[in-house]
Scaffold this active site. Structure first.
Site, PDB file in Angstrom:
ATOM      1  N   HIS A 367       0.698  -1.192   0.093  1.00 34.86           N
ATOM      2  CA  HIS A 367      -0.065   0.101  -0.005  1.00 34.86           C
ATOM      3  C   HIS A 367       0.790   1.276   0.025  1.00 34.86           C
ATOM      4  O   HIS A 367       0.206   2.455   0.081  1.00 34.86           O
ATOM      5  CB  HIS A 367      -1.052  -0.062   1.329  1.00 34.86           C
ATOM      6  CG  HIS A 367      -1.905  -0.934   0.912  1.00 34.86           C
ATOM      7  ND1 HIS A 367      -3.203  -0.472   0.455  1.00 34.86           N
ATOM      8  CD2 HIS A 367      -2.411  -2.012   1.541  1.00 34.86           C
ATOM      9  CE1 HIS A 367      -4.320  -1.345   0.516  1.00 34.86           C
ATOM     10  NE2 HIS A 367      -3.647  -2.374   1.306  1.00 34.86           N
ATOM     11  N   LYS A 558      -9.163  13.539   4.160  1.00 35.37           N
ATOM     12  CA  LYS A 558      -8.337  12.633   4.068  1.00 35.37           C
ATOM     13  C   LYS A 558      -7.308  12.651   5.237  1.00 35.37           C
ATOM     14  O   LYS A 558      -7.293  13.632   5.863  1.00 35.37           O
ATOM     15  CB  LYS A 558      -7.524  12.279   2.677  1.00 35.37           C
ATOM     16  CG  LYS A 558      -6.988  13.695   2.266  1.00 35.37           C
ATOM     17  CD  LYS A 558      -6.262  13.822   0.907  1.00 35.37           C
ATOM     18  CE  LYS A 558      -7.285  13.670  -0.225  1.00 35.37           C
ATOM     19  NZ  LYS A 558      -6.975  12.596  -0.943  1.00 35.37           N
ATOM     20  N   LYS A 564      -0.007  14.524   1.151  1.00 39.77           N
ATOM     21  CA  LYS A 564      -1.186  14.691   0.617  1.00 39.77           C
ATOM     22  C   LYS A 564      -1.417  16.197   0.316  1.00 39.77           C
ATOM     23  O   LYS A 564      -2.283  16.731  -0.306  1.00 39.77           O
ATOM     24  CB  LYS A 564      -2.288  14.290   1.412  1.00 39.77           C
ATOM     25  CG  LYS A 564      -2.265  12.610   1.587  1.00 39.77           C
ATOM     26  CD  LYS A 564      -3.402  12.192   2.284  1.00 39.77           C
ATOM     27  CE  LYS A 564      -3.597  10.523   2.579  1.00 39.77           C
ATOM     28  NZ  LYS A 564      -4.265  10.016   1.538  1.00 39.77           N
ATOM     29  N   THR A 666      -8.701   6.358  -2.589  1.00 34.99           N
ATOM     30  CA  THR A 666     -10.015   5.833  -2.862  1.00 34.99           C
ATOM     31  C   THR A 666     -11.254   6.901  -2.686  1.00 34.99           C
ATOM     32  O   THR A 666     -12.286   7.030  -3.257  1.00 34.99           O
ATOM     33  CB  THR A 666     -10.522   4.498  -1.960  1.00 34.99           C
ATOM     34  OG1 THR A 666     -10.302   4.753  -0.749  1.00 34.99           O
ATOM     35  CG2 THR A 666      -9.994   3.424  -2.425  1.00 34.99           C
ATOM     36  N   LYS A 670     -14.472   8.126  -4.627  1.00 28.24           N
ATOM     37  CA  LYS A 670     -16.235   8.284  -4.095  1.00 28.24           C
ATOM     38  C   LYS A 670     -16.628   9.554  -4.774  1.00 28.24           C
ATOM     39  O   LYS A 670     -17.893   9.777  -5.001  1.00 28.24           O
ATOM     40  CB  LYS A 670     -15.948   8.506  -2.608  1.00 28.24           C
ATOM     41  CG  LYS A 670     -15.390   6.995  -1.930  1.00 28.24           C
ATOM     42  CD  LYS A 670     -15.065   7.543  -0.338  1.00 28.24           C
ATOM     43  CE  LYS A 670     -14.252   6.348   0.314  1.00 28.24           C
ATOM     44  NZ  LYS A 670     -13.577   6.897   1.533  1.00 28.24           N
TER      45      LYS A 670
HETATM   46  C1  LIG Z   1     -12.291   6.951   1.628  1.00 28.29           C
HETATM   47  C2  LIG Z   1     -11.803   7.254   2.884  1.00 28.29           C
HETATM   48  C3  LIG Z   1     -10.477   7.529   3.189  1.00 28.29           C
HETATM   49  C4  LIG Z   1      -9.394   7.408   2.164  1.00 28.29           C
HETATM   50  O1  LIG Z   1      -9.388   8.639   1.396  1.00 28.29           O
HETATM   51  P1  LIG Z   1      -8.363   9.020   0.467  1.00 28.29           P
HETATM   52  O2  LIG Z   1      -8.567  10.274  -0.120  1.00 28.29           O
HETATM   53  O3  LIG Z   1      -8.261   8.079  -0.506  1.00 28.29           O
HETATM   54  O4  LIG Z   1      -6.961   9.208   1.389  1.00 28.29           O
HETATM   55  C5  LIG Z   1     -10.319   7.704   4.625  1.00 28.29           C
HETATM   56  N1  LIG Z   1     -10.916   8.002   5.431  1.00 28.29           N
HETATM   57  C6  LIG Z   1     -12.426   7.801   5.175  1.00 28.29           C
HETATM   58  C7  LIG Z   1     -13.359   7.979   6.141  1.00 28.29           C
HETATM   59  C8  LIG Z   1     -12.787   7.323   4.042  1.00 28.29           C
HETATM   60  O5  LIG Z   1     -14.101   7.174   3.961  1.00 28.29           O
END
Ligand SMILES: *Cc1c(COP(=O)(O)O)cnc(C)c1O
Length: 822
Positions: A367, A558, A564, A666, A670
């Site tokens: 990862h 995030k 990031k 991810t 979304k």
């Molecule tokens: C999807 C999700 C993440 C991952 O977010 P990234 O932008 O891909 O780092 C982290 N925390 C929660 C609560 C999520 O639903």
């Protein structure tokens, strides 16, 4: 918002008994299980009763699913993950069983609002971020595509932590998600296993080939099972979380002798193991407790797996044909050594045979490529805690290195990098190499990440085993991230293209025909507007800040991490703030910049970035000369439930990591599925998102991964870059000189000096490209039809990023087990 319409026409499953029957069941559950009647029941009681009524149906399917797996001897998948970021389960279960509307109606009949009681359920927040959420999406997708699977993890009693702000600083408090009990879990005292630590290794009596490990500490791992319901309730899988218990809860002799604390030492020691998730994602852990947790859950899970296999098949030589054990990152990598130990020391297999079975059984997902996040443990620590495993690591290392030496094409340096032991400095065991060597498949989580993995961390191992590395681009479950979190959009899509996409989300592609349709655009924008109003109401409720739903909602949520680049976003906000004041005549697009995310408690810069965002927000939000054109909102305690409200309300999704550093992401998926436009770098899955949604419908900026590497090689000088950018220069010096921290003017000097001097994350290098991209976003926003069209095309073209697709690929290429659908 009318959630009711959304799933009203979902075909009721064959399990649905109808409103009156359900209402009666809820009442009788209240009475006979909780000893209450409708007049005294509190909202929590109604929730508990409603859950139990649905749960009974889940249990029926669960038992059937388990029986079926036994009957047809299908291969089972075991997904080992130190994290499961589940969120709430109730809506998931109701919706996947097709019982949402009947339950809503039944409760309504009793004078209870389902949405109100559903919101009382605490989040199961047993993870940091993406890695844990992926595990949760995968569990749901495995049940959906009919893979018999068990998830294995730890039942952290206090989760990771609940985030609050105190004067803008992050404060960590324990999560108390189990305070009211957890109606979704089943304690299985009969499924408990001993897990040992420390002690010595001896030869077995009369057999100096065979080793026996005699641990000096032992704890009990007790299983807690949670059913995971697939879409339409066809299969129900099991998430088995281990809780640690002392073998002897109290030493009565010590207690009676007056040593009350000492008498409970074993209890405390065991209890500590499953208390909190050490939030070590991408930061150095270096804590014995973390290693203990990793071994604790790996060892318990393996005993469980081995016992199940033996009871069904009688012989472990077929383990790899009937079981696929998947390592979600290296956290459970010690399981490789544990299986070797069980095979050799308990079941009498020879080293080579045990190694064959192990590699046939295990697969590993990497990862991260961040060097500081690649797990390794000091040899002396393993020697002390897990002496037999340390020996086994040496044994398999000699097999591994012999294989490499026999090839004759590996230099000494190359062999050093392949070795399971890092000999540079303090000797350490490389868990990534152990996971790689002990697996038949190693996968990355996006095309770019997989390519980089072959070139960097695993370059030498990849040369030795060129067939092992493969890519499985991450996905998200459309049930949680569209059907449940965005009922308005779900309903609109159903009215427009029919119900097919509920079972196959790639059919959303049919919405492409409506992308330019004015009437459809209006409805689509209307749904977004209502989602934004819902978020605006939440912001008032939580922060007392008013935001205008007609402004652009620009969201970055995030974990807080320098790679990031929340900092890039905040600095850009400061630059815009300057511009708005110095050019009041220009037409500015009104924006609300939302932030959410937790910082690891020991990560000083990440915590400072949170404080900076809050400091900047305080100044900008109160400045009348800004005229409401820019607002900044940082919602505390980002978790799955908050994401479910924020994601559907986003116009713009910020995915701006330094290229080459985000494995996949991810969150990006979304947002796009819910119709947000992405502003992002060519990093992680953004690359593939651009291919799917089309380059015109995503705003890409900045250095590529290759260019980042090149700049670093060349000796990048941020000072020169900053000198060339008046906007950046101005923003950095205002932050650095204390404009946003008058109470402590030097607060951000160090943070800003980091950008001037090293800027490892290329904030300065990408700044101008980022502001240009933001102005491009503004230009699209000024043309609402154009924005709507791009937004619709995002939703229409994101179906490929379903975790059902990802899981089908895992099943086909890695686990060698059939799936349904697709
Ligand atoms: C999807 C999700 C993440 C991952 O977010 P990234 O932008 O891909 O780092 C982290 N925390 C929660 C609560 C999520 O639903």
């Amino acid at each position: 918002m009318n959630v009711a319409i959304a799933s009203a026409a979902l075909q009721p499953s064959r399990l649905t008994p109808g409103t009156d029957v359900l209402a009666n069941e809820i009442l009788s559950c209240l009475r006979y299980r909780f000893g209450k009647d409708a007049t005294v029941a509190k909202p929590h009681d109604w929730l508990a009763a409603a859950i139990r009524v649905v749960r009974d149906r889940v249990i029926d399917r669960w038992i059937e699913s388990t029986k079926e797996a036994y009957d047809d001897s299908r291969k089972r998948v075991y997904y080992l993950s130190l994290e499961f970021l589940i969120g709430r389960l109730t809506r998931d279960a109701f919706s996947n069983l097709g019982m949402m509307e009947e339950m809503r109606a039944a409760l309504h009949k009793l004078g209870v609002d389902l949405d109100v009681i559903a919101a009382l359920e605490p989040d199961a927040a047993l993870g940091n971020g993406g890695l844990g959420r992926l595990a949760a999406c995968f569990m749901e997708s495995m049940a959906t595509v009919d893979v018999p699977a068990h998830g294995y993890g730890i039942r952290y009693e206090n989760g990771m932590f609940r985030q609050e702000f105190s004067e803008g600083w992050q404060v960590e408090l324990p999560e108390t998600w189990l305070d009211y009990g957890n109606p979704w879990e089943f304690e299985r005292r009969e499924r408990s296993f001993e897990v040992g630590f420390g002690g010595l290794v001896e030869f077995a009596e009369g057999d100096d080939e065979k080793h026996v490990w005699k641990p000096i500490e032992r704890v009990l791992a007790v299983a807690y099972d949670t059913p995971v319901v697939g879409w339409r309730g066809e299969r129900v899988n099991t998430l088995r979380l281990w809780s640690a218990m002392p073998i002897d809860p109290i030493r009565l002799d010590a207690f009676n002798a007056g040593d009350h604390i000492g008498a409970l030492r074993d209890f405390t020691k065991a209890d500590t193991l499953s208390r909190v998730l050490y939030p070590a994602d991408a930061t150095p852990a270096g804590q014995e407790l973390r290693l203990r947790q990793e071994y604790f859950f790996s060892a318990a899970s393996l005993q469980d797996i081995v016992q199940r296999h033996l009871s069904q098949y009688g012989d472990l030589s077929t383990l790899g044909q009937k079981a696929a054990i998947h390592l979600n990152d290296t956290h459970p990598a010690i399981a490789v050594a544990e299986l070797m130990r069980l095979l050799m020391d308990v079941h009498g297999f020879a080293l080579e045979k045990a190694w064959d079975i192990t590699r046939e059984t295990f697969a590993y997902t990497n990862h991260t490529l961040l060097p500081e996040a690649l797990e390794s443990w000091p040899v002396h620590l393993l020697d002390r805690l897990l002496p037999r495993h340390m020996q086994i690591v040496y044994s398999v290392n000699s097999l591994l290195l012999k294989e490499a030496r026999d090839k004759d094409t590996f230099s000494d340096d190359s062999i050093k990098r392949i070795s399971l032991i890092d000999e540079t400095g303090e000797r350490r065991v490389r868990m990534g190499n152990l996971a790689f060597a002990g697996s038949h498949s190693i996968n990355g989580v996006s095309a770019l990440h997989t390519d980089l993995m072959k070139e960097t961390v695993f370059a030498d191992l990849h040369r030795l085993y060129p067939d092992r590395i493969n890519n499985k681009t991450n996905g998200i479950t459309p049930r949680r991230w569209l059907l449940q979190s965005n009922p308005g959009l779900t309903q609109l899509a159903r009215e427009t293209i029919g119900d097919g996409f509920l079972d196959d989300v790639t059919l959303l592609r049919d919405l492409e025909d409506y992308a330019k349709d004015g009437g459809f655009q209006e409805k689509f924008t209307g749904v977004k507007r209502r989602n934004k109003e819902r978020l605006a109401a939440l912001v008032v409720e939580r922060l007392g800040v008013k935001v205008d739903p007609s402004a652009m909602f620009d969201i970055q949520i995030k974990r807080i991490h320098e790679y990031k680049r929340q900092l890039l976003n905040i600095i850009e906000a400061v630059a815009v703030y300057d511009q708005i004041r110095s050019h009041p005549e220009k037409e500015w697009v009104p924006r609300v910049k939302f932030f959410g995310g937790k910082a690891a408690p020991s990560y000083v810069n990440a915590k400072l970035i949170i404080k900076l965002a809050n400091d900047v927000a305080r100044v900008i939000n109160r400045d009348p000369t800004v005229r409401g054109l820019l607002k900044i909102v940082f919602l505390p305690n980002y978790n799955v439930s908050l994401a479910e409200v924020m994601v559907p309300a986003a116009d713009l999704s910020e995915q701006i990591s330094t290229a080459g550093m985000e494995a996949s992401g991810t969150g990006n998926m979304k947002f796009a599925l819910n119709g947000a436009l992405t502003i992002g770098t060519l990093d992680g899955a953004n690359v593939e998102m651009q291919e799917h949604v089309g380059a015109d419908n995503i705003v890409i900026f900045g250095l590529t991964a290759e260019e980042v590497a090149e700049r670093r090689r060349e000796g990048y000088s941020p000072r020169d870059v900053i000198a060339q950018s008046p906007e950046l220069s101005q923003a950095l010096s205002s932050i650095s000189s204390g404009v946003f921290s008058p109470d402590d003017p030097d607060r951000y000097r160090g943070l800003m000096d980091g950008i001037y001097n090293t800027d490892w994350f290329m904030v300065a290098a990408d700044f101008d490209a980022y502001t240009d991209a933001q102005r491009k976003v503004d230009a699209i926003w000024r043309d609402p039809q154009l924005w709507a069209e791009k937004s619709i095309l995002n939703t229409a073209r994101m179906g490929w990023f379903s975790s059902d697709r990802t899981i089908r690929e895992y099943a086909r290429d890695i686990w060698n087990t059939p799936t349904v659908g697709g």
